[in-house]
Design a protein around this motif. Sequence first.
Motif, PDB file in Angstrom:
ATOM      1  N   GLY A  60       0.779  -1.234   0.000  1.00 27.88           N
ATOM      2  CA  GLY A  60       0.000   0.000   0.000  1.00 27.88           C
ATOM      3  C   GLY A  60       0.808   1.279   0.000  1.00 27.88           C
ATOM      4  O   GLY A  60       0.247   2.369   0.093  1.00 27.88           O
ATOM      5  N   VAL A  61       2.137   1.173  -0.114  1.00 26.68           N
ATOM      6  CA  VAL A  61       2.987   2.366  -0.046  1.00 26.68           C
ATOM      7  C   VAL A  61       3.071   3.057  -1.407  1.00 26.68           C
ATOM      8  O   VAL A  61       3.047   4.286  -1.484  1.00 26.68           O
ATOM      9  N   ILE A  77       3.686   1.549   5.626  1.00 26.38           N
ATOM     10  CA  ILE A  77       2.982   0.318   5.268  1.00 26.38           C
ATOM     11  C   ILE A  77       1.596   0.302   5.901  1.00 26.38           C
ATOM     12  O   ILE A  77       1.440   0.617   7.083  1.00 26.38           O
ATOM     13  N   ILE A  78       0.619  -0.055   5.100  1.00 27.71           N
ATOM     14  CA  ILE A  78      -0.737  -0.233   5.617  1.00 27.71           C
ATOM     15  C   ILE A  78      -0.879  -1.711   5.972  1.00 27.71           C
ATOM     16  O   ILE A  78      -1.115  -2.559   5.113  1.00 27.71           O
ATOM     17  N   THR A  83      -1.769  -7.421   4.552  1.00 26.85           N
ATOM     18  CA  THR A  83      -2.125  -8.801   4.890  1.00 26.85           C
ATOM     19  C   THR A  83      -3.256  -9.303   4.011  1.00 26.85           C
ATOM     20  O   THR A  83      -3.224 -10.436   3.507  1.00 26.85           O
ATOM     21  N   ALA A  84      -4.249  -8.449   3.805  1.00 25.69           N
ATOM     22  CA  ALA A  84      -5.389  -8.851   2.980  1.00 25.69           C
ATOM     23  C   ALA A  84      -4.959  -9.139   1.546  1.00 25.69           C
ATOM     24  O   ALA A  84      -5.405 -10.117   0.932  1.00 25.69           O
ATOM     25  N   LEU A  85      -4.068  -8.284   1.013  1.00 25.50           N
ATOM     26  CA  LEU A  85      -3.602  -8.502  -0.346  1.00 25.50           C
ATOM     27  C   LEU A  85      -2.776  -9.780  -0.457  1.00 25.50           C
ATOM     28  O   LEU A  85      -2.902 -10.525  -1.430  1.00 25.50           O
ATOM     29  N   ARG A  86      -1.923 -10.044   0.528  1.00 27.67           N
ATOM     30  CA  ARG A  86      -1.134 -11.270   0.499  1.00 27.67           C
ATOM     31  C   ARG A  86      -2.042 -12.489   0.518  1.00 27.67           C
ATOM     32  O   ARG A  86      -1.821 -13.461  -0.204  1.00 27.67           O
TER      33      ARG A  86
END
Length: 220
Positions: A60-61, A77-78, A83-86
Motif C-alpha cells: 500500500g505504499v 505500510i498499511i 495482509t489482505a492482499l497477500r
Amino acid sequence: MAQVRRTPLAEQAADLLLERIRAGEWSLGSKLPGENTLGPQLGVGRSTVREAIRRLAGQGVLTTRQGAGVFVASLDIIEDWSTALRQADINSVIEARIAIEVEAAALAAERRSPTELGVMKRAGDQRDAQRTDIEAHVDADIAFHRAIVAAAHNPILVDLFDSFTPRSRQAMIDLLRINGEFGSDTDQHAHLGILDAITDRDGQTAAALAREHLLTLKIG
C-alpha cells in the motif's frame, strides 16, 4: 547514499525505498524517479527495482499508474491492507495451481514412464527431508509438483507451470509464514497419496487427491 548489502536484494531495496519515503524524501502523491535513476542509487539492477516497487505496492505504499509512473500512495505500510492482499494473492495462486496441477496429475498417471516415476519418488523423498527451512521446503515442494507436471507429457502445462513458478513460490512462502508451521506428516502423506495414485495409474484418484490437497491450503 546507503546501498544494498544483503540479500534478498529486492527486499532490501524495498526497505531502503521505504526508509526514504518515511524520511520525507518523497511526499504523498509525488512521483518516484525512474528505474534507471533508482537502480544506481540503491546499487541494484532494474529488475530488482521493479520487484522492490511491486513489494511496496503490495503493502500500500506505492501505486503504479500505467503510462504515468510510480507514485507514493502512503507514507508507511498499511498493515491490514498488506495482509489482505497477500492472502488474496495466495488464494489466487492456489486456484491457478488447481487449474494446472489437477489435470497434470491425471495425465501423469496415464502417461508417466518408469524413469519419470523414479524422478517423482526422489523428489518426494527430498521434500520429506526439507522440513526445517521454509524456502528450502517450498523449493523441494515445487520440484515434486513439477516432476508430476513433466510426466503429463504436455509441453503447454510445463510452460504454464514454469512461468508461474516465481509468483507461486513467493505465495507459498508467505502462506507458510502466515500459518507458522510446515512439513507436517499429514502434509507429506497427502503428497505421497498423489504419488501412489500416479504409480497405480489411477488418474481419477490422483486428480481428486491433488485438488483436495490444494483446497486445504486456501485461506478463509
